[in-house]
Design a protein around this motif. Structure first.
Motif, PDB file in Angstrom:
ATOM      1  N   LYS A 254       0.837  -1.211   0.000  1.00 63.81           N
ATOM      2  CA  LYS A 254       0.000   0.000   0.000  1.00 63.81           C
ATOM      3  C   LYS A 254       0.865   1.252   0.000  1.00 63.81           C
ATOM      4  O   LYS A 254       0.550   2.242  -0.682  1.00 63.81           O
ATOM      5  CB  LYS A 254      -0.918  -0.002   1.222  1.00 63.81           C
ATOM      6  CG  LYS A 254      -2.033  -1.038   1.179  1.00 63.81           C
ATOM      7  CD  LYS A 254      -2.876  -0.958   2.443  1.00 63.81           C
ATOM      8  CE  LYS A 254      -4.002  -1.993   2.420  1.00 63.81           C
ATOM      9  NZ  LYS A 254      -4.805  -1.947   3.676  1.00 63.81           N
ATOM     10  N   SER A 255       1.954   1.213   0.749  1.00 64.04           N
ATOM     11  CA  SER A 255       2.857   2.361   0.817  1.00 64.04           C
ATOM     12  C   SER A 255       3.493   2.624  -0.550  1.00 64.04           C
ATOM     13  O   SER A 255       3.597   3.780  -0.986  1.00 64.04           O
ATOM     14  CB  SER A 255       3.947   2.103   1.865  1.00 64.04           C
ATOM     15  OG  SER A 255       4.887   3.163   1.894  1.00 64.04           O
ATOM     16  N   TYR A 256       3.899   1.545  -1.238  1.00 63.88           N
ATOM     17  CA  TYR A 256       4.463   1.706  -2.579  1.00 63.88           C
ATOM     18  C   TYR A 256       3.428   2.280  -3.539  1.00 63.88           C
ATOM     19  O   TYR A 256       3.737   3.148  -4.375  1.00 63.88           O
ATOM     20  CB  TYR A 256       4.974   0.368  -3.102  1.00 63.88           C
ATOM     21  CG  TYR A 256       6.349  -0.008  -2.601  1.00 63.88           C
ATOM     22  CD1 TYR A 256       7.450   0.810  -2.854  1.00 63.88           C
ATOM     23  CD2 TYR A 256       6.553  -1.189  -1.904  1.00 63.88           C
ATOM     24  CE1 TYR A 256       8.714   0.467  -2.392  1.00 63.88           C
ATOM     25  CE2 TYR A 256       7.823  -1.547  -1.449  1.00 63.88           C
ATOM     26  CZ  TYR A 256       8.889  -0.711  -1.698  1.00 63.88           C
ATOM     27  OH  TYR A 256      10.135  -1.057  -1.252  1.00 63.88           O
ATOM     28  N   VAL A 257       2.198   1.801  -3.457  1.00 63.26           N
ATOM     29  CA  VAL A 257       1.142   2.295  -4.336  1.00 63.26           C
ATOM     30  C   VAL A 257       0.915   3.783  -4.095  1.00 63.26           C
ATOM     31  O   VAL A 257       0.805   4.574  -5.050  1.00 63.26           O
ATOM     32  CB  VAL A 257      -0.161   1.507  -4.135  1.00 63.26           C
ATOM     33  CG1 VAL A 257      -1.302   2.166  -4.910  1.00 63.26           C
ATOM     34  CG2 VAL A 257       0.007   0.057  -4.590  1.00 63.26           C
ATOM     35  N   ARG A 258       0.866   4.173  -2.830  1.00 65.74           N
ATOM     36  CA  ARG A 258       0.679   5.602  -2.519  1.00 65.74           C
ATOM     37  C   ARG A 258       1.829   6.432  -3.081  1.00 65.74           C
ATOM     38  O   ARG A 258       1.621   7.527  -3.621  1.00 65.74           O
ATOM     39  CB  ARG A 258       0.578   5.795  -0.999  1.00 65.74           C
ATOM     40  CG  ARG A 258      -0.741   5.336  -0.389  1.00 65.74           C
ATOM     41  CD  ARG A 258      -0.904   5.866   1.022  1.00 65.74           C
ATOM     42  NE  ARG A 258       0.101   5.318   1.927  1.00 65.74           N
ATOM     43  CZ  ARG A 258      -0.058   4.220   2.648  1.00 65.74           C
ATOM     44  NH1 ARG A 258      -1.190   3.524   2.562  1.00 65.74           N
ATOM     45  NH2 ARG A 258       0.893   3.796   3.458  1.00 65.74           N
ATOM     46  N   GLY A 259       3.054   5.905  -2.986  1.00 66.85           N
ATOM     47  CA  GLY A 259       4.202   6.630  -3.502  1.00 66.85           C
ATOM     48  C   GLY A 259       4.137   6.793  -5.016  1.00 66.85           C
ATOM     49  O   GLY A 259       4.463   7.859  -5.551  1.00 66.85           O
ATOM     50  N   VAL A 260       3.687   5.740  -5.714  1.00 69.17           N
ATOM     51  CA  VAL A 260       3.556   5.800  -7.170  1.00 69.17           C
ATOM     52  C   VAL A 260       2.487   6.813  -7.564  1.00 69.17           C
ATOM     53  O   VAL A 260       2.695   7.623  -8.494  1.00 69.17           O
ATOM     54  CB  VAL A 260       3.218   4.411  -7.741  1.00 69.17           C
ATOM     55  CG1 VAL A 260       2.831   4.522  -9.212  1.00 69.17           C
ATOM     56  CG2 VAL A 260       4.406   3.465  -7.570  1.00 69.17           C
ATOM     57  N   LEU A 261       1.357   6.800  -6.874  1.00 75.71           N
ATOM     58  CA  LEU A 261       0.289   7.763  -7.176  1.00 75.71           C
ATOM     59  C   LEU A 261       0.785   9.185  -6.997  1.00 75.71           C
ATOM     60  O   LEU A 261       0.477  10.085  -7.810  1.00 75.71           O
ATOM     61  CB  LEU A 261      -0.921   7.507  -6.274  1.00 75.71           C
ATOM     62  CG  LEU A 261      -1.656   6.177  -6.435  1.00 75.71           C
ATOM     63  CD1 LEU A 261      -2.855   6.109  -5.485  1.00 75.71           C
ATOM     64  CD2 LEU A 261      -2.122   5.959  -7.863  1.00 75.71           C
ATOM     65  N   ALA A 262       1.556   9.401  -5.938  1.00 76.35           N
ATOM     66  CA  ALA A 262       2.059  10.752  -5.668  1.00 76.35           C
ATOM     67  C   ALA A 262       3.041  11.189  -6.748  1.00 76.35           C
ATOM     68  O   ALA A 262       2.986  12.329  -7.233  1.00 76.35           O
ATOM     69  CB  ALA A 262       2.714  10.794  -4.287  1.00 76.35           C
ATOM     70  N   LYS A 263       3.941  10.302  -7.127  1.00 78.53           N
ATOM     71  CA  LYS A 263       4.932  10.660  -8.148  1.00 78.53           C
ATOM     72  C   LYS A 263       4.275  10.951  -9.488  1.00 78.53           C
ATOM     73  O   LYS A 263       4.708  11.855 -10.222  1.00 78.53           O
ATOM     74  CB  LYS A 263       5.954   9.533  -8.303  1.00 78.53           C
ATOM     75  CG  LYS A 263       6.971   9.445  -7.174  1.00 78.53           C
ATOM     76  CD  LYS A 263       8.020   8.373  -7.464  1.00 78.53           C
ATOM     77  CE  LYS A 263       9.087   8.334  -6.391  1.00 78.53           C
ATOM     78  NZ  LYS A 263      10.150   7.333  -6.672  1.00 78.53           N
ATOM     79  N   LEU A 264       3.237  10.200  -9.822  1.00 80.36           N
ATOM     80  CA  LEU A 264       2.557  10.388 -11.099  1.00 80.36           C
ATOM     81  C   LEU A 264       1.490  11.480 -11.041  1.00 80.36           C
ATOM     82  O   LEU A 264       0.884  11.815 -12.066  1.00 80.36           O
ATOM     83  CB  LEU A 264       1.923   9.063 -11.550  1.00 80.36           C
ATOM     84  CG  LEU A 264       2.898   7.939 -11.899  1.00 80.36           C
ATOM     85  CD1 LEU A 264       2.140   6.654 -12.199  1.00 80.36           C
ATOM     86  CD2 LEU A 264       3.770   8.318 -13.092  1.00 80.36           C
ATOM     87  N   GLU A 265       1.242  11.981  -9.827  1.00 82.89           N
ATOM     88  CA  GLU A 265       0.260  13.053  -9.603  1.00 82.89           C
ATOM     89  C   GLU A 265      -1.130  12.639 -10.082  1.00 82.89           C
ATOM     90  O   GLU A 265      -1.800  13.358 -10.832  1.00 82.89           O
ATOM     91  CB  GLU A 265       0.709  14.344 -10.298  1.00 82.89           C
ATOM     92  CG  GLU A 265       2.038  14.881  -9.781  1.00 82.89           C
ATOM     93  CD  GLU A 265       2.478  16.170 -10.472  1.00 82.89           C
ATOM     94  OE1 GLU A 265       1.836  16.540 -11.493  1.00 82.89           O
ATOM     95  OE2 GLU A 265       3.435  16.793 -10.005  1.00 82.89           O
ATOM     96  N   VAL A 266      -1.536  11.452  -9.665  1.00 84.69           N
ATOM     97  CA  VAL A 266      -2.862  10.928  -9.994  1.00 84.69           C
ATOM     98  C   VAL A 266      -3.540  10.490  -8.705  1.00 84.69           C
ATOM     99  O   VAL A 266      -2.931  10.468  -7.624  1.00 84.69           O
ATOM    100  CB  VAL A 266      -2.772   9.739 -10.978  1.00 84.69           C
ATOM    101  CG1 VAL A 266      -2.204  10.201 -12.313  1.00 84.69           C
ATOM    102  CG2 VAL A 266      -1.923   8.618 -10.400  1.00 84.69           C
TER     103      VAL A 266
END
Length: 283
Positions: A254-266
């Motif tokens: 879940k932490s990785y998913v949140r980080g990916v969403l933040a980096k992609l700004e989605v």
């Protein structure tokens, strides 16, 4: 493609396994080979004195090794020449090495015998259970390596079918490629063969590059683990399944998913996949 990334030879791994078994067990003579059709060809030798066993063809169900191949279970004889449990088609080459006691262990991959390994003594003494168990364990490890290489061969056809094709990939093909490079990464993590691991990593990187970038430069940089998680997200995997595949906790995923969403700004997993494909981060 086939000229740039080649399958390491299985016989080389078998020979290395024979050398390791020689050191671990102290047996004076070891040999083995790969099954070709219905026959075994002896191309790996440790401690042999002559050439009678070299490239010897062992037919299925003939001799101790042939029986091990056919029955797919280890076999051993303490007094080889007096044994009534095997055929004696290969007495001359066995005698040329002075072998009295012999152990044969098949290497079985997905129900098919792919190779066999032998260990012998030049005295009519029994080969102990500890040594036999070490041979069986080595055969299982070798079978796992061959199975991994088979999987590589199956996956690599994706490269041959898609490399150099400028057309956009159909989604089904894209998903298959993503699943393949993630699977190869998993296999690379568990193989004990450094050469095979390098081989797997090379194919993985080629698969990652197919059809994804399209000449675009990604605006964000993802870590290797973030790319893995994103790849599984693109395949529709839930967090629990991703955690199991990557040997992580669900919370870590879940932490990785949140980080990916933040980096992609989605704001959603679907948007992350769309944006990642647009930037060429995944296929």
């Amino acid at each position: 493609m086939s000229g740039s990334v080649l399958r390491p030879r299985d016989i080389d791994t078998l020979r290395a396994e024979l050398r390791s078994l020689g050191s671990a067990t102290g047996l004076p003579i070891l040999f083995g080979g790969a099954v070709q059709g219905a026959d075994l060809v002896l191309t790996g030798h440790v401690g042999t004195r002559g050439r009678r066993l070299r490239n010897l063809v062992i037919s299925s169900e003939r001799g101790l090794g042939g029986r091990a191949i056919a029955e797919q279970r280890p076999g051993a004889v303490t007094d080889y020449f007096a044994s009534r449990h095997i055929t004696h088609d290969y007495d001359r080459p066995v005698a040329s090495e002075g072998i009295e006691s012999l152990l044969a262990v098949p290497v079985v991959v997905r129900g098919v015998t792919r190779a066999a390994m032998y260990g012998g003594l030049r005295t009519p003494a029994p080969i102990g259970e500890v040594v036999a168990e070490r041979f069986v364990r080595s055969a299982r490890e070798l079978a796992r390596e061959i199975e991994i290489r088979d999987e590589v061969d199956r996956r690599i056809t994706l490269l041959e079918n898609t490399e150099g094709d400028p057309r956009p990939l159909p989604r089904a093909v894209s998903d298959t490629i993503t699943e393949s490079y993630l699977a190869l990464r998993e296999l690379a993590a568990i193989t004990a063969d450094p050469e095979l691991e390098e081989h797997l990593r090379a194919i993985e990187e080629k698969l990652r590059g197919i059809g994804g970038a399209g000449g675009k430069t990604a605006r964000v940089s993802l870590t290797a683990r973030e790319r893995d998680v994103l790849g599984y997200v693109a395949l529709g995997c839930r967090n629990a399944e991703i955690a199991e595949r990557l040997s992580l906790s669900t919370e870590t995923v879940k932490s990785y998913v949140r980080g990916v969403l933040a980096k992609l700004e989605v704001h959603s997993r679907h948007e992350a996949v769309v944006e990642a494909r647009r930037q060429g981060l995944i296929v």
